[in-house]
Design an enzyme around this catalytic site. Structure first.
Site, PDB file in Angstrom:
ATOM      1  N   LEU A 203      97.801  21.311 -45.250  1.00  0.00           N
ATOM      2  CA  LEU A 203      96.888  20.258 -45.743  1.00  0.00           C
ATOM      3  C   LEU A 203      96.043  19.745 -44.581  1.00  0.00           C
ATOM      4  CD1 LEU A 203      99.293  18.024 -47.880  1.00  0.00           C
ATOM      5  CD2 LEU A 203      97.476  19.497 -48.751  1.00  0.00           C
ATOM      6  N   HIS A 204      94.737  19.800 -44.726  1.00  0.00           N
ATOM      7  CA  HIS A 204      93.904  19.178 -43.688  1.00  0.00           C
ATOM      8  C   HIS A 204      92.556  18.690 -44.197  1.00  0.00           C
ATOM      9  CE1 HIS A 204      92.195  23.261 -43.514  1.00  0.00           C
ATOM     10  NE2 HIS A 204      91.113  22.703 -43.022  1.00  0.00           N
TER      11      HIS A 204
END
Ligand code: UD1
Ligand code: UDP
Length: 378
Positions: A203-204
């Site tokens: 996740l980014h």
């Protein structure tokens, strides 16, 4: 032929490596420029060493900052360097701020500009990457598309057919070149894992990790899934603090950002991948691993139509339901055409031929003015 190749962020190193190799094999004088958009050892150096990418010839020292500051820092440092180098062509990859910054400088310097990964469109103008994609393509002379959907987007936006080249996917070149080495890594044993017994999460995206409320909803979905399938989550520096604060259970194991080979080893043996990464959607398709994309859209629809990806959005219940469904039913194993490990060779052929054909025609040559690309709206 002198070629300036630009890379600045984690996925750029993965994409530029085979391009640098193929151009060098053809005898080009390749100058590698690292913008330093990513600079941590785990986000930069580890990729250069594991992928065998040679040390950059020049560092621009851009670092982190707001979009304007970061883009400007790259531009200010790149402009005099480009002037001094006087290349025949500049090659930019992907959709990060460094890509757009160097494209702007190259185009205004009147330099031939080639974009690797041209034509991808999420049609989500709230993504900084979508702005970077559309603007970089508009500035580029040579549009190197990874898939037929990207070609169709470029055609619909009015680019000339002689600018558009369907070449395949360089991220897949790097994956296929390193998969055997990755599988030899002892990372599963080190983490006490069996193949197929865990899920892998990344996740980014700002839309997922910058707002604690958005992240809390995703964290809740991950916690539910992890009660049935333990999850590993190598953290991106942008998201590390927020993920640590999100109150995830021990069944969601936070790890530091992983080097390329360990990450690929874990990806290849995962039962399921949940991600908002662009590159990971592509890699899971080639690896035949089910992928759930935790976004409302993708600029890589071919990973859905010809791969293992499902775009599930960010609704908790939907994410959990889709995870259960793909774990129970599996996904078809299929791979897009030209994702065959030879994209960089095709790119080197196109770039060499274009340079030899000089003077090239810029997209705005008055004798062949393409209609302006229509603005892309969500
Ligand atoms: C960037 C790209 C994104 C890409 C991602 C790949 C843009 C607009 N975004 O997002 O498209 O998917 O890279 O990973 O170009 N940081 C560190 N160490 C580093 C680099 C960054 O700690 O080596 C931290 C800094 O706090 C920085 C933040 O991460 O402010 C964000 O970095 P930045 O490069 O601006 O964007 P990414 O989220 O990494
Ligand atoms: N990757 C990695 N270690 C990690 C997470 C990702 O090596 O901990 C690799 C992944 O295999 C892919 C690339 O980084 O090759 C994707 O980068 P990222 O998700 O940061 O960017 P995006 O593709 O979304 O632009």
């Amino acid at each position: 032929m002198r070629v300036v190749c630009v890379a600045g962020a984690r996925p750029n190193f993965v994409k530029v490596t085979p391009v640098v190799g193929a151009l060098t094999d053809r005898g080009a004088d390749v100058v590698l420029v690292h913008t330093d958009q990513h600079y941590d050892e785990a986000m930069s150096d580890v990729f250069l060493s594991e992928l065998g990418l040679r040390a950059p010839d020049h560092h621009l020292g851009a670092g982190s900052g707001t979009h304007a500051r970061q883009t400007a820092a790259v531009m200010v440092a790149f402009e005099p360097l480009l002037d001094a180098l006087g290349p025949d062509v500049v090659v930019v990859v992907g959709d990060v701020n460094s890509t757009l910054a160097c494209a702007l400088v190259a185009a205004k310097a009147g330099c031939l500009l080639a974009h690797v990964e041209a034509g991808l469109r999420s049609r989500d103008w709230s993504m900084p990457e979508e702005i970077n994609r559309v603007a970089t393509d508009r500035l580029s002379d040579v549009l190197l598309a990874p898939s037929p959907d990207a070609v169709a987007n470029l055609e619909a936006e009015g680019y000339r057919s002689d600018q558009i080249h369907l070449v395949g996917n360089v991220m897949v070149d790097t994956l296929l070149a390193n998969l055997d080495r990755a599988r030899e890594r002892p990372v599963l044993e080190q983490l006490g894992l069996q193949a197929g017994s865990y899920g892998l999460v990344t996740l980014h995206r700002p839309a997922n990790v910058d707002d604690p409320a958005d992240l809390a909803a995703l964290a809740s979905a991950l916690a539910t899934i992890s009660a049935e399938l333990p999850l590993l989550l190598p953290t991106h520096p942008r998201a590390r603090a927020a993920l640590e604060a999100a109150g995830l259970p021990a069944t969601v194991r936070l790890l530091p950002p992983l080097g390329y080979l360990d990450f690929i080893a874990l990806e290849a043996s995962a039962a399921l991948v949940l991600t908002d990464s662009g590159g990971v959607q592509e890699e899971t398709t080639v690896l035949g691993v089910p992928c759930l994309t935790l976004r409302d859209n993708t600029e890589r629809p071919i990973t859905v139509t010809s791969g293992t990806n499902t775009v599930v959005g960010r609704d908790q219940e939907r994410i959990v339901a889709e995870a259960r469904r793909v774990l129970a039913e599996g996904v078809p194993r299929r791979c897009p055409g030209l994702w065959d490990g030879k994209a960089a060779e095709r790119i080197a052929d196109v770039v060499s031929a274009t340079v030899q054909r000089r003077p090239w025609r810029r997209p705005t040559d008055v004798d062949d003015l393409a209609p302006s690309p229509a603005p892309v709206v969500g």
